[in-house]
Design a protein around this motif. Structure first.
Motif, PDB file in Angstrom:
ATOM      1  N   TYR A  60       0.917  -1.628   0.119  1.00  0.00           N
ATOM      2  CA  TYR A  60       0.119  -0.305  -0.172  1.00  0.00           C
ATOM      3  C   TYR A  60       0.927   1.157  -0.309  1.00  0.00           C
ATOM      4  O   TYR A  60       0.839   2.471  -0.842  1.00  0.00           O
ATOM      5  CB  TYR A  60      -1.081  -0.523   1.457  1.00  0.00           C
ATOM      6  CG  TYR A  60      -1.566   1.184   1.458  1.00  0.00           C
ATOM      7  CD1 TYR A  60      -2.599   1.040   0.154  1.00  0.00           C
ATOM      8  CD2 TYR A  60      -1.193   2.039   2.003  1.00  0.00           C
ATOM      9  CE1 TYR A  60      -3.401   2.441   0.072  1.00  0.00           C
ATOM     10  CE2 TYR A  60      -2.666   3.292   1.711  1.00  0.00           C
ATOM     11  CZ  TYR A  60      -3.826   3.367   1.148  1.00  0.00           C
ATOM     12  OH  TYR A  60      -4.160   4.670   0.665  1.00  0.00           O
ATOM     13  N   VAL A 105      -6.325   5.450  11.543  1.00  0.00           N
ATOM     14  CA  VAL A 105      -7.308   5.355  11.169  1.00  0.00           C
ATOM     15  C   VAL A 105      -8.189   7.113  11.812  1.00  0.00           C
ATOM     16  O   VAL A 105      -8.184   7.920  10.459  1.00  0.00           O
ATOM     17  CB  VAL A 105      -8.328   4.736  11.411  1.00  0.00           C
ATOM     18  CG1 VAL A 105     -10.142   5.362  11.211  1.00  0.00           C
ATOM     19  CG2 VAL A 105      -8.551   3.339  11.362  1.00  0.00           C
ATOM     20  N   ARG A 112      -7.861  13.762   6.358  1.00  0.00           N
ATOM     21  CA  ARG A 112      -9.550  13.471   4.744  1.00  0.00           C
ATOM     22  C   ARG A 112      -8.013  12.485   3.736  1.00  0.00           C
ATOM     23  O   ARG A 112      -8.460  12.941   2.113  1.00  0.00           O
ATOM     24  CB  ARG A 112      -9.717  14.620   4.691  1.00  0.00           C
ATOM     25  CG  ARG A 112     -10.867  15.770   5.688  1.00  0.00           C
ATOM     26  CD  ARG A 112     -10.544  17.273   5.164  1.00  0.00           C
ATOM     27  NE  ARG A 112     -11.552  17.393   3.738  1.00  0.00           N
ATOM     28  CZ  ARG A 112     -12.558  16.915   4.236  1.00  0.00           C
ATOM     29  NH1 ARG A 112     -13.459  16.909   5.335  1.00  0.00           N
ATOM     30  NH2 ARG A 112     -13.510  16.741   2.808  1.00  0.00           N
ATOM     31  N   HIS A 114      -8.863   9.766   2.450  1.00  0.00           N
ATOM     32  CA  HIS A 114     -10.048   9.049   2.142  1.00  0.00           C
ATOM     33  C   HIS A 114      -9.759   7.517   1.509  1.00  0.00           C
ATOM     34  O   HIS A 114     -10.014   6.442   2.242  1.00  0.00           O
ATOM     35  CB  HIS A 114     -10.984   9.291   1.573  1.00  0.00           C
ATOM     36  CG  HIS A 114     -12.127  10.984   2.037  1.00  0.00           C
ATOM     37  ND1 HIS A 114     -11.792  10.557   3.227  1.00  0.00           N
ATOM     38  CD2 HIS A 114     -12.048  11.672   1.097  1.00  0.00           C
ATOM     39  CE1 HIS A 114     -12.405  12.211   3.437  1.00  0.00           C
ATOM     40  NE2 HIS A 114     -12.864  12.983   1.853  1.00  0.00           N
ATOM     41  N   ALA A 115      -8.296   7.683   1.169  1.00  0.00           N
ATOM     42  CA  ALA A 115      -8.612   5.863   0.384  1.00  0.00           C
ATOM     43  C   ALA A 115      -7.436   5.492   1.276  1.00  0.00           C
ATOM     44  O   ALA A 115      -7.694   4.235   1.276  1.00  0.00           O
ATOM     45  CB  ALA A 115      -6.916   5.986  -0.759  1.00  0.00           C
ATOM     46  N   THR A 116      -7.135   6.106   2.328  1.00  0.00           N
ATOM     47  CA  THR A 116      -6.129   4.815   3.404  1.00  0.00           C
ATOM     48  C   THR A 116      -6.886   5.179   4.178  1.00  0.00           C
ATOM     49  O   THR A 116      -7.383   3.624   4.916  1.00  0.00           O
ATOM     50  CB  THR A 116      -4.769   6.295   3.984  1.00  0.00           C
ATOM     51  OG1 THR A 116      -3.858   6.663   2.751  1.00  0.00           O
ATOM     52  CG2 THR A 116      -4.534   5.106   5.191  1.00  0.00           C
ATOM     53  N   ASN A 117      -8.058   5.642   4.825  1.00  0.00           N
ATOM     54  CA  ASN A 117      -8.992   5.628   6.097  1.00  0.00           C
ATOM     55  C   ASN A 117      -9.780   3.261   5.423  1.00  0.00           C
ATOM     56  O   ASN A 117     -10.026   3.346   5.531  1.00  0.00           O
ATOM     57  CB  ASN A 117      -9.791   6.711   6.046  1.00  0.00           C
ATOM     58  CG  ASN A 117     -10.973   6.334   6.987  1.00  0.00           C
ATOM     59  OD1 ASN A 117     -11.065   5.531   7.797  1.00  0.00           O
ATOM     60  ND2 ASN A 117     -12.186   6.454   6.809  1.00  0.00           N
ATOM     61  N   SER A 118      -9.690   4.415   3.740  1.00  0.00           N
ATOM     62  CA  SER A 118     -10.866   3.337   3.351  1.00  0.00           C
ATOM     63  C   SER A 118     -10.125   1.977   3.541  1.00  0.00           C
ATOM     64  O   SER A 118     -10.687   0.565   3.844  1.00  0.00           O
ATOM     65  CB  SER A 118     -10.984   3.056   1.891  1.00  0.00           C
ATOM     66  OG  SER A 118     -11.360   2.084   0.841  1.00  0.00           O
ATOM     67  N   PHE A 119      -8.592   2.019   3.569  1.00  0.00           N
ATOM     68  CA  PHE A 119      -7.679   0.624   3.083  1.00  0.00           C
ATOM     69  C   PHE A 119      -7.594   0.488   4.255  1.00  0.00           C
ATOM     70  O   PHE A 119      -7.353  -1.414   4.374  1.00  0.00           O
ATOM     71  CB  PHE A 119      -6.201   0.703   2.370  1.00  0.00           C
ATOM     72  CG  PHE A 119      -5.170   0.196   2.800  1.00  0.00           C
ATOM     73  CD1 PHE A 119      -4.817  -0.619   2.271  1.00  0.00           C
ATOM     74  CD2 PHE A 119      -4.366   0.405   4.274  1.00  0.00           C
ATOM     75  CE1 PHE A 119      -3.760  -1.612   2.527  1.00  0.00           C
ATOM     76  CE2 PHE A 119      -3.090   0.202   4.686  1.00  0.00           C
ATOM     77  CZ  PHE A 119      -3.098  -1.516   3.811  1.00  0.00           C
ATOM     78  N   LYS A 121      -9.678  -0.284   7.145  1.00  0.00           N
ATOM     79  CA  LYS A 121     -11.410  -0.945   7.035  1.00  0.00           C
ATOM     80  C   LYS A 121     -10.627  -2.131   7.266  1.00  0.00           C
ATOM     81  O   LYS A 121     -11.490  -2.708   7.989  1.00  0.00           O
ATOM     82  CB  LYS A 121     -12.332  -0.848   6.318  1.00  0.00           C
ATOM     83  CG  LYS A 121     -13.443   0.903   6.833  1.00  0.00           C
ATOM     84  CD  LYS A 121     -14.148   0.990   6.000  1.00  0.00           C
ATOM     85  CE  LYS A 121     -14.751   2.366   6.091  1.00  0.00           C
ATOM     86  NZ  LYS A 121     -14.320   3.651   6.306  1.00  0.00           N
ATOM     87  N   TRP A 122     -10.587  -2.827   6.323  1.00  0.00           N
ATOM     88  CA  TRP A 122     -10.130  -3.737   6.790  1.00  0.00           C
ATOM     89  C   TRP A 122      -9.214  -4.838   7.567  1.00  0.00           C
ATOM     90  O   TRP A 122      -9.919  -5.557   8.057  1.00  0.00           O
ATOM     91  CB  TRP A 122      -9.454  -5.241   4.877  1.00  0.00           C
ATOM     92  CG  TRP A 122      -8.988  -6.442   5.142  1.00  0.00           C
ATOM     93  CD1 TRP A 122      -9.977  -6.987   4.173  1.00  0.00           C
ATOM     94  CD2 TRP A 122      -7.683  -7.012   5.200  1.00  0.00           C
ATOM     95  NE1 TRP A 122      -9.446  -8.507   4.620  1.00  0.00           N
ATOM     96  CE2 TRP A 122      -8.298  -8.321   5.694  1.00  0.00           C
ATOM     97  CE3 TRP A 122      -6.586  -6.888   6.370  1.00  0.00           C
ATOM     98  CZ2 TRP A 122      -7.376  -9.327   6.042  1.00  0.00           C
ATOM     99  CZ3 TRP A 122      -5.632  -7.206   6.828  1.00  0.00           C
ATOM    100  CH2 TRP A 122      -6.408  -8.891   6.683  1.00  0.00           C
TER     101      TRP A 122
END
Ligand code: FEO
Length: 175
Positions: A60, A105, A112, A114-119, A121-122
């Motif tokens: 990542y 997180v 802000r 967002h891509a890292t926040n989404s990453f 989540k897993w």
């Protein structure tokens, strides 16, 4: 693009995931030394999972045009008073890892990113499973005690555990 702060914290997480693999390898040796090969297998698979987590973070960081800097890994704890003590320490470690994921997180939300926040989540969901797995074993050992008959029963169960590649590392089919 990752901020310096987020990239540095993701690098730190790579170090913690490698430490986790190192710690669980130490736990594997504890059981191998005592002839409990099912427990040892559980930690062998756990180590494979931690190396997979490391890989997910590693890839990542590069996908986001960042850089990975590898630091020294701490010597893992290898002195356990009992099997229950070992599992309580493993559970405490997973709770620490959860706190680290939450911190990442928090930073991603604050920036802000967002891509890292989404990453991440897993990993938030994965940590629920990680804690549940160790908590379950702590509960069973507390309930049943460490009589040989109980230990051999759990040992036979843990011998069945197999490693499966985590979803983020499974290649997706080409369209
Ligand atoms: Fe990588 Fe056990 O958390």
């Amino acid at each position: 693009m990752l901020s310096e702060r987020l990239m540095s914290e993701l690098n730190r997480q790579i170090n913690y995931e490698l430490y986790s693999a190192y710690l669980y390898t130490a736990m594997e040796t504890y059981f191998l030394d005592r002839g409990l090969t099912g427990f040892a297998n559980f930690f062998k698979v756990q180590t494979q999972e931690e190396l997979a987590h490391t890989r997910i973070f590693f890839e990542y960081v590069y996908r986001k045009n960042g850089r990975v800097t590898l630091e020294a890994i701490d010597k893992p704890e290898a002195d356990f008073a009992s099997i229950l003590d070992l599992f309580e320490k493993a559970l405490a470690h997973e709770r620490f890892v959860t706190s680290r994921i939450y911190k990442l997180v928090d930073i991603a939300v604050e920036e802000r990113e967002h891509a890292t926040n989404s990453f991440l989540k897993w990993f938030v969901d994965e940590q629920v499973e990680e804690e549940e797995s160790f908590q379950g074993l702590v509960d069973r050992l507390n309930l049943m005690g460490d009589k040989p008959s109980n230990l051999f029963m759990i040992d036979a169960e843990l011998a069945q555990r197999v490693f499966t590649l985590p979803a983020p590392l499974v290649p997706t089919a080409q369209a």
